[in-house]
Each structure stands twice: as C-alpha cells, then as structure tokens.
Design a protein around this motif. Structure first.
Motif, mmCIF file in Angstrom:
data_model
loop_
_atom_site.group_PDB
_atom_site.id
_atom_site.type_symbol
_atom_site.label_atom_id
_atom_site.label_comp_id
_atom_site.label_asym_id
_atom_site.label_seq_id
_atom_site.Cartn_x
_atom_site.Cartn_y
_atom_site.Cartn_z
ATOM 1 N N ARG A 6 0.627 -0.712 -0.165
ATOM 2 C CA ARG A 6 0.255 -0.037 0.138
ATOM 3 C C ARG A 6 1.133 1.196 -0.030
ATOM 4 O O ARG A 6 0.398 2.517 0.050
ATOM 5 C CB ARG A 6 -0.770 -0.357 1.676
ATOM 6 C CG ARG A 6 -2.581 1.155 1.240
ATOM 7 C CD ARG A 6 -3.137 1.044 2.474
ATOM 8 N NE ARG A 6 -3.796 1.913 2.305
ATOM 9 C CZ ARG A 6 -4.826 1.392 1.657
ATOM 10 N NH1 ARG A 6 -5.363 -0.099 1.404
ATOM 11 N NH2 ARG A 6 -6.329 2.007 1.231
ATOM 12 N N GLY A 7 1.849 1.236 0.073
ATOM 13 C CA GLY A 7 3.697 2.393 0.075
ATOM 14 C C GLY A 7 3.123 2.788 1.486
ATOM 15 O O GLY A 7 3.764 3.961 1.960
ATOM 16 N N VAL A 8 3.162 1.895 2.673
ATOM 17 C CA VAL A 8 2.955 2.425 4.492
ATOM 18 C C VAL A 8 4.689 2.187 4.053
ATOM 19 O O VAL A 8 5.042 1.493 4.569
ATOM 20 C CB VAL A 8 2.438 1.301 5.358
ATOM 21 C CG1 VAL A 8 2.631 1.864 6.338
ATOM 22 C CG2 VAL A 8 0.891 1.972 5.003
ATOM 23 N N PRO A 9 5.956 3.533 4.898
ATOM 24 C CA PRO A 9 6.695 2.740 5.196
ATOM 25 C C PRO A 9 6.698 1.671 6.968
ATOM 26 O O PRO A 9 5.504 2.078 7.469
ATOM 27 C CB PRO A 9 7.781 4.476 5.484
ATOM 28 C CG PRO A 9 6.540 5.248 5.537
ATOM 29 C CD PRO A 9 4.702 4.420 5.371
ATOM 30 N N VAL A 10 7.960 1.928 7.014
ATOM 31 C CA VAL A 10 8.182 0.645 8.226
ATOM 32 C C VAL A 10 9.729 1.029 8.481
ATOM 33 O O VAL A 10 10.785 1.223 8.502
ATOM 34 C CB VAL A 10 8.333 -1.064 7.239
ATOM 35 C CG1 VAL A 10 8.861 -1.415 8.298
ATOM 36 C CG2 VAL A 10 7.683 -1.694 6.502
ATOM 37 N N ARG A 11 9.637 0.992 10.255
ATOM 38 C CA ARG A 11 10.748 1.239 10.825
ATOM 39 C C ARG A 11 10.636 -0.461 11.329
ATOM 40 O O ARG A 11 9.843 -0.579 12.309
ATOM 41 C CB ARG A 11 10.798 2.113 11.576
ATOM 42 C CG ARG A 11 10.515 3.789 11.124
ATOM 43 C CD ARG A 11 10.005 4.516 11.660
ATOM 44 N NE ARG A 11 10.726 6.546 11.143
ATOM 45 C CZ ARG A 11 11.300 6.921 11.429
ATOM 46 N NH1 ARG A 11 11.909 6.752 11.978
ATOM 47 N NH2 ARG A 11 11.815 8.884 10.839
ATOM 48 N N ASN A 12 11.998 -0.853 11.906
ATOM 49 C CA ASN A 12 12.225 -1.759 12.821
ATOM 50 C C ASN A 12 12.329 -1.262 14.275
ATOM 51 O O ASN A 12 13.717 -0.568 13.959
ATOM 52 C CB ASN A 12 13.083 -2.801 11.646
ATOM 53 C CG ASN A 12 12.888 -3.561 10.509
ATOM 54 O OD1 ASN A 12 11.572 -3.886 10.228
ATOM 55 N ND2 ASN A 12 13.056 -2.246 9.298
ATOM 56 N N LEU A 13 12.427 -2.087 14.982
ATOM 57 C CA LEU A 13 12.718 -1.380 16.181
ATOM 58 C C LEU A 13 12.937 -2.535 17.428
ATOM 59 O O LEU A 13 12.178 -3.713 17.143
ATOM 60 C CB LEU A 13 11.964 -1.080 17.292
ATOM 61 C CG LEU A 13 11.474 -0.009 18.564
ATOM 62 C CD1 LEU A 13 12.812 1.027 18.278
ATOM 63 C CD2 LEU A 13 10.766 0.270 19.301
ATOM 64 N N PRO A 14 14.536 -2.811 17.550
ATOM 65 C CA PRO A 14 14.821 -4.289 18.354
ATOM 66 C C PRO A 14 14.123 -3.428 19.015
ATOM 67 O O PRO A 14 14.107 -3.138 19.870
ATOM 68 C CB PRO A 14 16.221 -3.923 17.857
ATOM 69 C CG PRO A 14 16.915 -2.852 16.323
ATOM 70 C CD PRO A 14 14.999 -2.071 17.168
ATOM 71 N N THR A 15 13.861 -5.167 20.080
ATOM 72 C CA THR A 15 13.332 -5.208 21.142
ATOM 73 C C THR A 15 13.755 -6.551 21.550
ATOM 74 O O THR A 15 13.448 -7.808 20.901
ATOM 75 C CB THR A 15 11.678 -5.213 20.944
ATOM 76 O OG1 THR A 15 11.102 -5.278 22.356
ATOM 77 C CG2 THR A 15 10.969 -6.156 19.964
ATOM 78 N N ARG A 16 13.570 -7.062 22.904
ATOM 79 C CA ARG A 16 14.292 -8.126 23.648
ATOM 80 C C ARG A 16 12.432 -9.060 23.632
ATOM 81 O O ARG A 16 11.368 -8.422 24.287
ATOM 82 C CB ARG A 16 14.364 -7.641 25.212
ATOM 83 C CG ARG A 16 14.435 -9.231 26.058
ATOM 84 C CD ARG A 16 15.352 -9.126 27.245
ATOM 85 N NE ARG A 16 14.441 -8.135 28.094
ATOM 86 C CZ ARG A 16 13.189 -8.100 28.904
ATOM 87 N NH1 ARG A 16 13.189 -9.593 28.962
ATOM 88 N NH2 ARG A 16 12.500 -7.580 29.428
#
Length: 260
Positions: A200-210
């Motif tokens: 759909r064109g939604v940007p993604v941010r990846n967040l490291p998490t335990r």
C-alpha cells in the motif's frame, strides 16, 4: 463505545491493543505495565474460558482506560486483532500498539515505539525480536523461511521480521486495508497485514526489542494447521506480488534516488 483521551495530542492518539485467549496468568501484569506508560488499553477477548473472563472483568471494572471487547467464540488471533483495530479507529485513536498477552514482549519498550510513531505517524513500527536462550530453536529457524518469502513478496529487505506481534499500526492505512479485503483470522495475520501495508506504500521502521518465551508459557500456535495456513498465505502473497512488481521496483528505485 471507546473514547480517545483529550490529553493526548490531536495528531497522535495511541492506544494499546491486546488480543487474548486464556492467558489469565499474565494479562494483569501486561495491562499494568502499559498503563504505567499512560496508554489506554483495548483488550479483545477471543472467546476465553470463564477463569480468564473473570480476570478481564476485574481489570476493566477498575479503570475507564481499560476497555474490553468480547467475541462470542474463539475465532483466532487475526479475527480478534481485526475487531480491535476497527474499534480503536472508530473510537478516534490514530495508532494501536499491538502487544501479546502472554508476557513475551517487553513493556519497557513502549516509549520507544510511541516515539518512533510520533516521529513518523504514517509508518508501521515493527518490533525486530532480540531473543534469549528461551526461544525454541524450531520456531527460530522456521521464521527465516518466512523472512525470505516476505523479502520476495515485497521485493525489498525493508521488513526485518514480519512475525513479531509487537508493533505500532497507523490506523487509517491499516483499517483501509481491512476494508479493502479481509485479513487472515489466525496466526498468519501478522505477516499478511505487514506485507499488504508495504504494498500500500506504508513506510516501515524496525525497532529492536527483547522477546522472551516464558517458562511454561501458553502458546496457541498449532504446528501443523498454522504452518499449512502460513504456507498458503505465502503462495497467495507471492502471486499477489507479481502484478505489483513494476510498482514495487519503481518505488525501490525512487527511494534509492532520494538517498543518492
């Protein structure tokens, strides 16, 4: 009816969203951890047993900021999340922080998810799991098959982990995708919604998490049935990628040009 709190900025009104099925022993701590960060909480009870329902009633009765949605019978994690996302949007929230009820996810990272979402309110903020020794090796290695499939389905390495159930959804785009076509009812929900939002064109941010696997934790993942559903999902998404390939490649070239 749910209501978004007026104290939160008009452009960013998040809530937490918890689907639950019989996790009576861990839900209270999870809710208290979320409330400690000031988040209103939406719990979707996916047909839990009487003992879990009693715990949920007690939680909802103590705080107006904890809202309980009950589904009449167990329909699967994806169905519960769909109901919760639509309810959150209709209540006026702009974002929903999905988190599991079983204690796997680190509620201490809530401020980091919210900060990322406020910084980029149109993005899907996805948890990128950092596992300890508690993770079952079969589950860990199996995730890499899905990672490769998702990279093919999106023609990018944008999404680091599509199976993590700790993520912040932009509700307008997510519910528009739900309105366009229903999402899977069970464990294949997390991956499919992420792929379709990327399409759909939604940007993604990846967040490291335990992420941990609690000792004697209750898992509803059915090895045979859910793996078959996930395989069918990847077949469907790979076929869906083909007509979208020119658009996905064009977006990739445009992003590369911006970086250059």
């Amino acid at each position: 009816m749910l209501h978004a709190p007026e104290s939160v900025a008009a452009s960013f009104r998040p809530c937490a969203l918890i689907p639950i099925y019989n996790h009576k022993d861990t839900i209270t701590e999870t809710v208290h951890g979320l409330r400690a960060h000031g988040l209103p909480v939406v719990i979707v009870d996916d047909g839990s047993n009487d003992a879990t329902r009693a715990v949920l009633r007690a939680l909802a009765s103590k705080e107006d900021a904890v809202k309980l949605i009950r589904l009449p019978r167990n329909g699967g994690k994806g169905r519960a999340l769909t109901a919760g996302l639509i309810a959150a949007r209709d209540a006026g929230y702009t974002h929903a922080l999905q988190i599991d009820a079983d204690g796997q996810h680190n509620v201490g990272d809530v401020p980091r998810f919210l900060a990322e979402g406020q910084n980029d309110p149109h993005a899907l903020i996805c948890g990128h799991p950092l596992y300890d020794e508690s993770v079952p090796r079969a589950r860990l290695y199996g995730r890499y098959v899905t990672h490769v499939c998702v990279w093919l389905e999106t023609l990018s390495f944008t999404l680091r982990d599509s199976m993590c159930g700790y993520r912040l959804y932009p509700l307008d785009a997510t519910c528009a995708e739900i309105d366009r076509a229903p999402l899977p009812a069970r464990m294949d929900f997390d991956t499919e919604v992420a792929v379709r939002l990327i399409w759909r064109g939604v940007p993604v941010r990846n967040l490291p998490t335990r992420v941990i696997y609690p000792e004697n934790g209750l898992s509803h993942f059915r090895m045979l049935h859910d793996n078959l559903r996930i395989s069918a999902m990847h077949t469907r998404l790979l076929l869906g990628m083909l007509p979208r390939a020119p658009m996905l490649l064009w977006r990739k070239r445009r992003r590369a040009a911006w970086v250059a």
